[in-house]
Design an enzyme around this catalytic site. Structure first.
Site, PDB file in Angstrom:
ATOM      1  N   ARG A  39      30.071  55.139  36.042  1.00  0.00           N
ATOM      2  CA  ARG A  39      29.466  56.484  36.047  1.00  0.00           C
ATOM      3  C   ARG A  39      30.167  57.326  37.106  1.00  0.00           C
ATOM      4  O   ARG A  39      29.703  57.480  38.235  1.00  0.00           O
ATOM      5  CB  ARG A  39      27.973  56.391  36.334  1.00  0.00           C
ATOM      6  CG  ARG A  39      27.224  57.732  36.307  1.00  0.00           C
ATOM      7  CD  ARG A  39      25.732  57.513  36.460  1.00  0.00           C
ATOM      8  NE  ARG A  39      24.975  58.739  36.497  1.00  0.00           N
ATOM      9  CZ  ARG A  39      24.761  59.454  37.609  1.00  0.00           C
ATOM     10  NH1 ARG A  39      25.269  59.066  38.772  1.00  0.00           N
ATOM     11  NH2 ARG A  39      24.040  60.553  37.548  1.00  0.00           N
ATOM     12  N   SER A 110      18.990  57.058  27.356  1.00  0.00           N
ATOM     13  CA  SER A 110      17.974  57.382  28.367  1.00  0.00           C
ATOM     14  C   SER A 110      16.745  57.961  27.693  1.00  0.00           C
ATOM     15  O   SER A 110      16.866  58.825  26.815  1.00  0.00           O
ATOM     16  CB  SER A 110      18.487  58.443  29.343  1.00  0.00           C
ATOM     17  OG  SER A 110      19.736  58.086  29.829  1.00  0.00           O
ATOM     18  N   LYS A 139      20.687  61.145  41.652  1.00  0.00           N
ATOM     19  CA  LYS A 139      20.868  62.053  40.502  1.00  0.00           C
ATOM     20  C   LYS A 139      20.121  63.349  40.782  1.00  0.00           C
ATOM     21  O   LYS A 139      18.896  63.423  40.594  1.00  0.00           O
ATOM     22  CB  LYS A 139      20.343  61.367  39.225  1.00  0.00           C
ATOM     23  CG  LYS A 139      20.525  62.204  37.976  1.00  0.00           C
ATOM     24  CD  LYS A 139      20.242  61.380  36.729  1.00  0.00           C
ATOM     25  CE  LYS A 139      20.042  62.248  35.496  1.00  0.00           C
ATOM     26  NZ  LYS A 139      21.209  63.029  35.108  1.00  0.00           N
TER      27      LYS A 139
HETATM   28  C1  LIG Z   1      20.654  52.562  32.288  1.00  0.00           C
HETATM   29  C2  LIG Z   1      20.653  54.040  32.443  1.00  0.00           C
HETATM   30  N1  LIG Z   1      19.514  54.717  32.214  1.00  0.00           N
HETATM   31  C3  LIG Z   1      19.492  56.057  32.362  1.00  0.00           C
HETATM   32  C4  LIG Z   1      20.646  56.742  32.732  1.00  0.00           C
HETATM   33  C5  LIG Z   1      20.651  58.249  32.867  1.00  0.00           C
HETATM   34  O1  LIG Z   1      21.434  58.865  31.864  1.00  0.00           O
HETATM   35  P1  LIG Z   1      21.477  60.480  31.744  1.00  0.00           P
HETATM   36  O2  LIG Z   1      20.076  60.941  31.621  1.00  0.00           O
HETATM   37  O3  LIG Z   1      22.428  60.855  30.689  1.00  0.00           O
HETATM   38  O4  LIG Z   1      22.037  60.921  33.157  1.00  0.00           O
HETATM   39  P2  LIG Z   1      23.475  60.639  33.772  1.00  0.00           P
HETATM   40  O5  LIG Z   1      23.514  59.230  34.250  1.00  0.00           O
HETATM   41  O6  LIG Z   1      24.505  60.876  32.720  1.00  0.00           O
HETATM   42  O7  LIG Z   1      23.597  61.609  34.907  1.00  0.00           O
HETATM   43  C6  LIG Z   1      21.807  55.991  32.949  1.00  0.00           C
HETATM   44  N2  LIG Z   1      22.958  56.577  33.305  1.00  0.00           N
HETATM   45  N3  LIG Z   1      21.788  54.652  32.800  1.00  0.00           N
HETATM   46  C1  LIG Z   2      21.444  57.753  36.749  1.00  0.00           C
HETATM   47  C2  LIG Z   2      19.997  57.904  36.936  1.00  0.00           C
HETATM   48  N1  LIG Z   2      19.203  58.249  35.882  1.00  0.00           N
HETATM   49  C3  LIG Z   2      17.915  58.346  36.203  1.00  0.00           C
HETATM   50  S1  LIG Z   2      17.651  58.034  37.837  1.00  0.00           S
HETATM   51  C4  LIG Z   2      19.302  57.745  38.108  1.00  0.00           C
HETATM   52  C5  LIG Z   2      19.861  57.407  39.429  1.00  0.00           C
HETATM   53  C6  LIG Z   2      19.532  56.001  39.870  1.00  0.00           C
HETATM   54  O1  LIG Z   2      20.069  55.752  41.132  1.00  0.00           O
HETATM   55  P1  LIG Z   2      19.257  55.015  42.289  1.00  0.00           P
HETATM   56  O2  LIG Z   2      19.181  53.576  41.883  1.00  0.00           O
HETATM   57  O3  LIG Z   2      20.101  55.195  43.509  1.00  0.00           O
HETATM   58  O4  LIG Z   2      17.925  55.679  42.408  1.00  0.00           O
END
Ligand SMILES: Cc1ncc(COP(=O)(O)OP(=O)(O)O)c(N)n1
Ligand SMILES: Cc1ncsc1CCOP(=O)(O)O
Ligand SMILES: [Mg+2]
Length: 209
Positions: A39, A110, A139
């Site tokens: 990511r 998601s 995020k």
């Molecule tokens: C395992 C997992 N779950 C949720 C997310 C979040 O995806 P998204 O809402 O598209 O946000 P971004 O990660 O793209 O900023 C994820 N990456 N992985």
């Molecule tokens: C990518 C993403 N999607 C929902 S929360 C999140 C961030 C998760 O990071 P952390 O484990 O540091 O809270």
């Protein structure tokens, strides 16, 4: 993909790391993470050739440790690298439009509410990532936290569906998340910011209930 592949799902990009990202990833792999998501996003994210080369280096490490390499958001990169799968959110390319290009691959989606959940299931997501469960600093545009009650709700409706919980999960609150019905935890900062990454991964791997 098995539900057990979601047990400790590590997500990372260069912006999440205080040290060399490939060392962070290799520690996590050695300690036994079960899935990895590339990511690379944010204002200082790598671009162009550097981006692709970093992704390839992460993929090589994952292959060496036999851990699925999943690409976040970037359909083009996932296809180019023949990644093991892709994770898409509600604002990314729709699942119905990518299944054809990812036959036999893992597609994660998601989900933040029941409506998105039933759509993801209907359209054949291999797993869902639900959350943020708790407050997250990784995020900036995350939806408000749902708490573990949302995991319980979804698990009750979908007793056998692969579910990974995400957002603010630490070694202190992971048992609550698993007890609520998640198959595993998806984490960024808990591993990236840990002073002992291997111990952190080991703690996530041990269920205490
Ligand atoms: C395992 C997992 N779950 C949720 C997310 C979040 O995806 P998204 O809402 O598209 O946000 P971004 O990660 O793209 O900023 C994820 N990456 N992985
Ligand atoms: C990518 C993403 N999607 C929902 S929360 C999140 C961030 C998760 O990071 P952390 O484990 O540091 O809270
Ligand atoms: Mg996304």
């Amino acid at each position: 993909m098995n539900r057990s592949d979601l047990a400790v799902y590590f997500i990372m990009g260069t912006e999440n790391c205080k040290e060399e990202p490939l060392n962070v990833l290799e520690d996590a792999l050695q300690a036994g993470i079960t899935m990895f998501q590339f990511r690379e996003k944010g204002p200082r994210a790598l671009k162009g050739e550097e981006y692709v080369e970093f992704a390839r280096a992460c993929q090589r490490l994952c292959n060496h440790y036999h851990v699925p390499f999943i690409v976040n958001d970037d359909v083009e990169l996932a296809l180019k690298l023949q990644a093991d799968g892709i994770h898409v959110g509600q604002k990314d390319m729709a699942l119905v439009n990518i299944r054809e290009q990812f036959k036999g691959k893992i597609i994660g989606v998601s989900v933040h509410n029941e409506e998105e959940m039933s759509k993801a299931v209907l359209n054949g997501a291999d797993y869902v990532g639900i959350g943020p469960i708790f407050k997250t600093t990784s995020k900036p545009d995350a939806e408000p936290p749902t708490g573990v009650s949302f995991i319980k709700e979804i698990r009750n409706k979908y007793p056998n569906y692969p579910i990974v919980a995400i957002g603010g999960i630490t070694t202190e609150n992971s048992n609550e998340v698993l007890q609520a019905g998640a198959d595993g935890v998806a984490v960024i900062s808990a591993i990236c910011q840990s002073s002992n990454r291997r111990e952190t991964v080991n703690r996530f791997k041990t269920k205490n209930y």
